[in-house]
Design a protein around this motif. Structure first.
Motif, PDB file in Angstrom:
ATOM      1  N   LEU A   1       9.735 -12.239  14.967  1.00  0.00           N
ATOM      2  CA  LEU A   1       8.652 -10.959  15.652  1.00  0.00           C
ATOM      3  C   LEU A   1       8.707 -11.524  17.037  1.00  0.00           C
ATOM      4  O   LEU A   1       9.146 -10.270  17.513  1.00  0.00           O
ATOM      5  CB  LEU A   1       7.328 -11.387  14.642  1.00  0.00           C
ATOM      6  N   ARG A   2       8.277 -13.072  17.262  1.00  0.00           N
ATOM      7  CA  ARG A   2       8.400 -13.008  18.675  1.00  0.00           C
ATOM      8  C   ARG A   2       9.502 -12.579  19.395  1.00  0.00           C
ATOM      9  O   ARG A   2       9.123 -11.555  20.490  1.00  0.00           O
ATOM     10  CB  ARG A   2       8.164 -14.721  18.763  1.00  0.00           C
ATOM     11  N   TYR A   3      10.590 -12.486  19.063  1.00  0.00           N
ATOM     12  CA  TYR A   3      11.919 -12.920  19.537  1.00  0.00           C
ATOM     13  C   TYR A   3      12.094 -11.287  19.561  1.00  0.00           C
ATOM     14  O   TYR A   3      12.584 -11.085  20.650  1.00  0.00           O
ATOM     15  CB  TYR A   3      13.082 -13.727  18.916  1.00  0.00           C
ATOM     16  N   SER A   4      11.978 -10.524  18.573  1.00  0.00           N
ATOM     17  CA  SER A   4      12.325  -9.166  18.659  1.00  0.00           C
ATOM     18  C   SER A   4      11.402  -7.952  19.459  1.00  0.00           C
ATOM     19  O   SER A   4      11.633  -6.802  20.405  1.00  0.00           O
ATOM     20  CB  SER A   4      11.783  -8.698  17.366  1.00  0.00           C
ATOM     21  N   MET A   5       9.766  -8.740  19.539  1.00  0.00           N
ATOM     22  CA  MET A   5       9.021  -8.298  20.603  1.00  0.00           C
ATOM     23  C   MET A   5       9.469  -8.535  22.303  1.00  0.00           C
ATOM     24  O   MET A   5       9.532  -7.684  22.498  1.00  0.00           O
ATOM     25  CB  MET A   5       7.212  -9.069  20.642  1.00  0.00           C
TER      26      MET A   5
END
Lengths: 595, 375
Positions: free
Chosen positions: A309-313
């Motif tokens: 999720l962090r990567y996607s954000m």
């Protein structure tokens, strides 16, 4: 420079902006019929599906008028209140604007606020009466509205139809003859106004700009005034349907720059590009750092997906600089992010893009605004998350942001709209009749009340005949309490909300009822409680699930049942286990669905 | 093993709980029969060439609304287009009010050897509540008549979980069934489906669904009582004395091929599921123009497995773990086993000869468990 015209389009949603733009592009042969698809400028799927413009776009058209070639730069702007800063920068890049008004629906609030922005920037306004071919069109009355509003001549209003192509030639003529050519000094140091940027996975950030003074040449060293960052102008050019590289972009023209920038946050809308060799003395006026208005937690359903999720954000932030976030943790949801959004639409878009483009299943918590809390010692704390509110005993006061809201509607809906706004703690400041039937209402409202379901309710009670716009006012002290929700006797921090004390009981009752409806029955009984501090103010119970089988399963039932169970299984994947209770995504947004 | 299902979409009157496809107007009955015969011809190559038909099942609706000529016509068409040489089970669904000497005679003549009687209850006020046309006494008379005519393979349908059916009444009903020495029972908990009279009444708040605790108690008692009396509980809702389990229905649950003929009937050929249009008029129109009024879907490997899990778990034979193991990866199978173990710990499931078999408590939650085990 005399042959350049820069213009934008001001229009309310559904007034036919994109279709009319499509016609202009076709008429000037900027796109061939073959390349043509509806809403050419809205290139995100999400934009096409929702019929809205989220990003600004620019496209250059060539058109010969009276034997002279002209360059027309259309800067397409977002139409939603969440993106009003972007709109203001796009408007600042233009010398003129098409004011498109639906001949059946008339002027709307959003149109007016953007129109004022345009007038404030001294733009030449070309009024266009669109959808003139509709049976419900009421051209004379809408013309009256337009004249009232901008004080133009009646015959300067161009009747048009994006559907049939009527009026397109007249619009092009008006753009050339009425809108002034850009002014500026080619020999002055470079000043180029950035009005938007997009992310390209191969090239990095592509920034769109308008050259106000000077010239930008390929290969020059450039500097962004506000961020003070320096880059190398790897590729510059103009924006046709696709970017077309050029060796230089000169005063008055609109172009793009690719300079190896990786993250959108380095490119701030409203910033000024200048050259390192001969820098301008100051940036173009009007630059602001955009501040988020609405905050919500975004959490992965599966805690294992936090890093993903962090990567996607991070990826999302590459092309959406207005998205801000910082890590936070919740006792109920584990690790996630507290995100700041420009508004509710922006929040929905981010959630949808996470799901579509990154295949993430996320939980978005109840949105809230940013509060100011003062402790008994007089310290100020910014509270972006209800669960960060200090303990009652240490709390002196809480302030919440207020907004100035402008609502334009038909006079028959004044009553219900007044009721709605007053129920939302609004204060009526002003009421003006624009015409006999159209009224402008001005309210002061707590932003928190608008964030919830205000806009949907407004649309419902006015049968769609109310438009709404707002701008921030100051912070004001309010009697707010923190309402906690307990499931199976465990507090679920992600469901906490800050509520005005007068509304707390009613709100607590409704939210318990809604949660009962949204949380499926499980193997055991689940009490739902709403509490202020230790005091429970509302309670519901979800009964235990005993039987989970249907008696028959013959020939036809097999596939039907398989599909049903597959669907349930998909739904279950999107549920979050909090303690022993499985909670569906939708329950975390229950607050938004109260009647 | 293959079976043929014939759907007779007519009833004298509509039961308040039923959401199967049927019409209470018998106007089109003769035409439907004619077109069922034609559909049988159109679909005569449905099975592999050397495939023998072992079971035929007439369901509905109410097949016992068929008169002599109509029944004979369909049976003849069946005989003409399919190899019935190996036919072992020929079931006919009947309602008590249709049972008399002359109908029995007709059924006998047409090689029917098993009856499924729509009894539902012995209690007159409950029968009335369900909108059945017969009384409890009619049911008993019908059973005796069929038995006197020499038929022993009889199944009766019972419904429990009806508002007004107390535990005491339910126990009495089951005693009566034993006294009548019926070898097969299908017992269904009343389910209120949306598009039924009960469904509408529920929506309007006119009926209160039965207490779940009581329904569960009735189910557990049913299981215990019938097993004590020599029945095998071989599917969630089905109980049979040895050698009296339904071959036709079992083939549905074992993933066998079956052909369904008539409006709304479903067919399965091992990988494709097909369903006929659920409308008498459109059915006739389509068959008239020699086109099959059906839609279909082809099952992916995963869907086939999921259907195996869904149907298998409902039977006393359970699901064969070795079969699952062959079809999925090692990791997937590990995850699958973990879930199985979870249910073993909660006493909902047990493993016997590498088959996962639900307990009686598990049966009561079979849908949720099946869905959870889906791949």
């Amino acid at each position: 420079m005399e042959n350049i015209r820069n213009f934008c389009i001001i229009a309310h949603i559904d007034h036919g902006k994109s279709t009319l733009a499509d016609r202009l592009l076709e008429f000037t042969k900027t796109v061939s019929k073959r390349e043509s698809q509806a809403q050419i400028l809205d290139d995100m799927d999400l934009e096409r599906e929702r019929g809205i413009t989220i990003k600004s776009h620019a496209i250059q058209m060539n058109y010969t008028f009276n034997g002279k070639p002209f360059v027309l730069n259309l800067i397409d702007t977002p139409g939603h209140v969440d993106f009003s800063y972007e709109v203001s920068r796009s408007i600042a890049a233009c010398e003129g604007a098409l004011l498109i008004v639906d001949a059946a629906q008339g002027i709307q609030a959003q149109t007016i606020s953007n129109l004022y922005l345009a007038l404030g920037n001294d733009l030449e306004i070309i009024p266009v009466l669109n959808k003139i071919d509709l049976p419900a069109a009421n051209p004379e009355e809408v013309k009256d509205q337009i004249i009232d509003l901008i004080g133009c001549e009646r015959d300067s209003i161009i009747p048009a139809s994006g559907k049939t192509g009527l009026g397109i030639e007249a619009i092009l003529e008006a753009i050339i003859t009425r809108i002034p050519a850009p002014k500026g000094d080619v020999n002055a140091p470079l000043q180029a106004l950035i009005f938007d940027s997009v992310f390209n996975s191969f090239r990095g950030i592509i920034a769109y700009f308008k050259v106000v003074n000077g010239e930008l040449k390929k290969g020059e060293k450039v500097k962004f005034v506000a961020t003070e960052k320096e880059y190398f102008a790897e590729e510059i050019g103009i924006l046709k349907l696709k970017p077309e590289p050029r060796d230089k972009v000169s005063t008055g023209d609109v172009g793009y720059i690719i300079s190896g920038i990786k993250a959108a946050k380095e490119v701030k809308v409203g910033d000024t590009i200048t050259t390192l060799n001969n820098p301008c003395e100051q940036g173009i006026q009007g630059f602001e750092d955009v501040k988020p208005m609405v905050f919500a937690g975004i959490y992965p359903v599966d805690t294992e997906d936090y890093e993903e999720l962090r990567y996607s954000m991070e990826k999302l932030q590459l092309n959406d600089a207005s998205l801000t976030w910082e890590p936070e943790s919740s006792a109920a949801l584990g690790f996630g992010f507290r995100c700041g959004f420009l508004g509710m639409l922006h929040m929905e878009i981010i959630q949808e893009r996470l799901e579509r483009e990154f295949n993430m299943t996320v939980i978005t918590t109840v949105p809230n605004v940013s509060y100011k809390a003062y402790s008994t010692k007089g310290e100020l704390m910014i509270v972006n998350n209800p669960s960060d509110l200090p303990d009652f005993s240490k709390l002196d006061s809480v302030e919440e942001p207020f907004i100035k809201a402008q609502i334009i509607t038909k006079s028959e809906y004044i009553g219900p709209i007044l009721n709605l706004c007053i129920g939302k703690r609004g204060i009526l400041k002003n009421q003006v009749y624009l015409t006999q039937e159209r009224v402008e209402l001005n309210f002061e409202l707590p932003l928190a009340e608008v964030v919830f379901d205000f806009y949907d309710k407004l649309k419902t009670i006015s049968k769609g005949y109310a438009s709404f716009d707002y701008s921030p006012l100051e912070y004001r002290q309010s009697n707010l309490v923190k309402l906690d929700i307990l499931l199976n006797a465990e507090p679920v921090d992600a469901l906490s909300a800050l509520i005005h004390r007068d509304n707390a009981y009613d709100f607590g009752k409704k939210i318990c009822e809604k949660l009962k409806e949204l949380i499926p029955r499980q193997q055991f009984e689940i009490p739902i409680q709403a509490a202020i501090g230790a005091k429970v103010i509302a309670r519901e119970t979800i009964r235990a699930l005993r039987k989970d089988v249907t008696a028959k399963c013959y020939g036809g039932d097999i596939s039907r049942k398989r599909k049903l169970l597959e669907k349930q299984k998909e739904g279950k994947k999107k549920m979050k286990s909090v303690g022993s209770v499985e909670i569906p995504q939708s329950a975390f947004m229950a607050v938004l669905k109260l009647d | 093993m293959s079976g043929i299902y014939i759907h007779i979409p007519f009833c004298h009157q509509a039961c308040h709980y039923c959401d199967f496809y049927f019409s209470t107007s018998l106007k089109l009955k003769e035409k439907i029969v004619e077109h069922i015969c034609k559909e049988l011809e159109l679909r005569k190559d449905f099975f592999n060439e050397n495939s023998k038909i072992e079971s035929v099942y007439f369901g509905g609706g109410t097949p016992s609304v068929l008169n002599h000529t109509e029944l004979e016509r369909i049976v003849k068409a069946l005989d003409l287009h399919f190899d019935l040489g190996n036919l072992k089970e020929f079931t006919f669904e009947i309602n008590p009010e249709d049972v008399n000497d002359s109908t029995i005679e007709i059924w006998k003549k047409n090689k029917i050897n098993r009856f499924s009687l729509g009894l539902q209850s012995f209690e007159d006020d409950l029968l009335k509540y369900l909108n059945r046309k017969h009384t409890g006494e009619d049911g008993i008379v019908a059973i005796n008549k069929i038995k006197q005519a020499g038929f022993s393979n009889i199944s009766v349908d019972l419904i429990y979980g009806i508002p007004g059916l107390s535990m005491l009444l339910w126990k009495n009903q089951l005693e009566k069934i034993i006294d009548l020495s019926i070898p097969h029972i299908s017992a269904y908990c009343l389910t209120i489906e949306p598009n039924t009279v009960f469904g509408n009444q529920l929506k309007k708040g006119k009926i209160i669904p039965v207490d779940e605790v009581l329904a569960q108690e009735q189910y557990f008692y049913l299981h215990e009582f019938l097993e004590k009396n020599g029945f095998e509980h071989y599917e969630i809702s089905n109980f049979g004395k040895p050698n009296f389990t339904s071959k036709h229905n079992t083939s549905y649950w074992n993933g066998k091929q079956y052909l369904g003929v008539g409006p709304s009937a479903h067919s399965f050929n091992g990988e494709k599921r097909m369903w006929n249009v659920a409308n008498n008029f459109n059915y006739i129109k389509s068959i008239e123009s020699n086109s099959l009024p059906l839609e279909y879907e082809t099952l992916t490997k995963n869907q086939q497995l999921n259907e195996y899990i869904l149907t298998g778990i409902r039977t006393k034979w359970g699901i064969d773990l070795n079969k699952i193991k062959l079809e999925i990866s090692k990791i997937e199978f590990e995850q699958f086993k973990n879930k199985i173990n979870h249910y073993i710990h909660s006493n909902l499931l047990k493993i016997e000869n590498d088959c996962a078999i639900l307990s009686i408590e598990g049966f009561w939650k079979a849908d949720g468990i099946a869905g959870d085990l889906f791949l």
